[in-house]
Design an enzyme around this catalytic site. Structure first.
Site, mmCIF file in Angstrom:
data_model
loop_
_atom_site.group_PDB
_atom_site.id
_atom_site.type_symbol
_atom_site.label_atom_id
_atom_site.label_comp_id
_atom_site.label_asym_id
_atom_site.label_seq_id
_atom_site.Cartn_x
_atom_site.Cartn_y
_atom_site.Cartn_z
ATOM 1 N N LYS A 15 -9.513 10.233 28.680
ATOM 2 C CA LYS A 15 -10.055 11.488 28.149
ATOM 3 C C LYS A 15 -10.046 11.486 26.620
ATOM 4 O O LYS A 15 -10.952 12.015 25.988
ATOM 5 C CB LYS A 15 -9.268 12.669 28.717
ATOM 6 N N CYS A 48 -4.870 16.499 38.439
ATOM 7 C CA CYS A 48 -5.544 15.779 39.524
ATOM 8 C C CYS A 48 -4.811 16.061 40.840
ATOM 9 O O CYS A 48 -4.451 15.155 41.581
ATOM 10 C CB CYS A 48 -5.629 14.280 39.234
#
Length: 431
Positions: free
Chosen positions: A110, A226
């Site tokens: 990211k 997640c």
């Protein structure tokens, strides 16, 4: 075999969608990569397939192709990244010139995605509390040619104390129970328990509190995990908003994901090509510029100036930082670093020695052009030899940038016949 307690909870959570969810976990997972705009135009590759709908630079690829072994991977042309994991940065929407923080950044997927959106402009702080993972993060920042990033190995609370209101946008991709990775990682299944879910939720609340202090009034905070566990997702966000009335949900356009209340989004494996992910977009009330002063830079040494002139290297806007003999080029907004655990304060230029300069591998990977360059095809004998640490034929003299089809890969030093290999020993292919 998935944990029974997990499946029972998912039955309640999903209702009629539960059979489709369970069936999706039995299918082979989709694999994806993200091209790096900092390296220029993306190449055409035979193993690259359809575009990831929510990430313009993201593409699915043939899982049999093993792109991690391609020279382009080592040149930072792309990053192997799960497709759903690309979603939080899309929601963060980083812009060139902003101050941005990725608070739980390792291994760097990211962070490097944010860096690509920033196009080398502005200041990016990427932090990882685990020292080993912080080193991996630093290596990926280097491989992807990111110049405007500070890599720290700190507790989020310490950064919050030092840099309150410093950032326009903050991403918290929090450590979690990993339920969304059950199809990808066997360890996520074996390590799962309800106690782990609850422990993660407590830790996430603490990280969110620190992250909130880093955001300027009017700034955006994106929280992601997640996992499917409501305790770590919607309930964590709900508790955060109750304890932080200066924040509110921010509505953003994201038609690819399942929207919930309070700016929340879900990525379900039975609804898209990707694993499970959750994200919430929050805004700090008010409107003000980012706070905090930048540290002073130092004068570039003459050894660097001579080297840069010889190779035609021009640095972007920034300032010099000297750590011992190591010279770094830092973004203008770099804050005072005294007392912080710093892994990388910007782009590593190299080492200043008496009357000479030795360039760093990071500088090679950042460069897009150089006066002395040797370019080889990715399937050539020369590139294979170079990545094994061997000399390669060249008529160049002095420091020379070795590239693979124009993408920078590393340094060599020529004598007019061959290039002495300066590819880092830890990256060389053995055998």
């Amino acid at each position: 075999m998935l944990p029974e307690a997990f499946l029972e909870r998912m039955k309640i959570q999903l209702g009629q969608e539960y059979p489709a969810f369970v069936a999706s976990l039995e299918r082979p997972r989709a694999v994806a990569l993200r091209f790096n705009p900092l390296k220029g135009e993306a190449p055409t590759l035979p193993f690259v397939q359809a575009q990831v709908p929510w990430e313009p630079m993201g593409y699915y690829y043939d899982p049999e192709s093993r792109p991690g072994l391609h020279p382009y991977h080592e040149a930072g042309v792309y990053y192997l990244q799960e497709a759903s994991a690309m979603a939080p940065v899309q929601l963060l929407d980083p812009q060139p010139g902003e101050r941005i923080c990725d608070l739980c950044a390792a291994p760097g997927g990211k962070t490097t995605q944010i860096a690509g959106r920033m196009a080398g402009e502005g200041f990016l702080l990427c932090n990882e509390i685990n020292p080993k993972r912080a080193k991996i993060l630093s290596r990926n920042i280097e491989r992807m040619g990111v110049a405007n990033a500070l890599v720290t190995n700190e507790h989020p609370g310490k950064l919050a104390e030092r840099l309150p209101g410093f950032f326009d946008r903050v991403l918290i991709d929090a450590p979690c129970s990993g339920e969304g990775m059950f199809r990808k990682e066997e360890a996520a299944v074996t390590d799962w328990s309800q106690e782990t879910v609850e422990m993660c939720a407590r830790r996430q609340a603490e990280i969110l509190h620190s992250g909130a202090q880093l955001v300027r009034p009017g700034g955006r905070l994106v929280y992601s995990t997640c996992t499917f566990a409501p305790e770590e997702d919607e309930l964590t966000v709900e508790e955060f908003l109750q304890n932080h009335p200066d924040f509110e949900p921010e509505m953003v356009e994201a038609p690819w994901f399942t929207a919930g209340s309070a700016g929340n989004f879900r990525m379900w494996p039975h609804k898209l090509l990707g694993e499970g992910h959750f994200a919430a977009v929050l805004r700090k009330k008010g409107d003000a510029g980012a706070e905090g002063d930048a540290c002073a830079g130092q004068k570039l040494p003459k050894e660097w100036s001579s080297f840069a002139k010889e190779l035609g290297i021009q640095l972007p806007e920034g300032k010099a930082i000297l750590f011992g003999q190591s010279l770094f080029w830092a973004p203008m907004d770099l804050p005072e670093l005294r007392g912080l655990k710093v892994m990388r304060p910007g782009l590593e230029l190299g080492v200043v020695k008496k009357d000479r300069f030795e360039p760093a591998h990071a500088l090679a990977l950042w460069l897009r052009e150089c006066k002395n360059t040797e370019s080889f095809a990715p399937d050539s004998r020369e590139i294979s030899a170079y990545m094994h640490g061997d000399v390669v034929p060249s008529s160049q003299k002095g420091w020379c940038l070795v590239t693979v089809n124009g993408y920078s890969l590393g340094w060599g030093k020529g004598d007019g016949q061959v290039l002495k290999n300066h590819y880092p020993k830890g990256l060389r292919i053995m055998g």
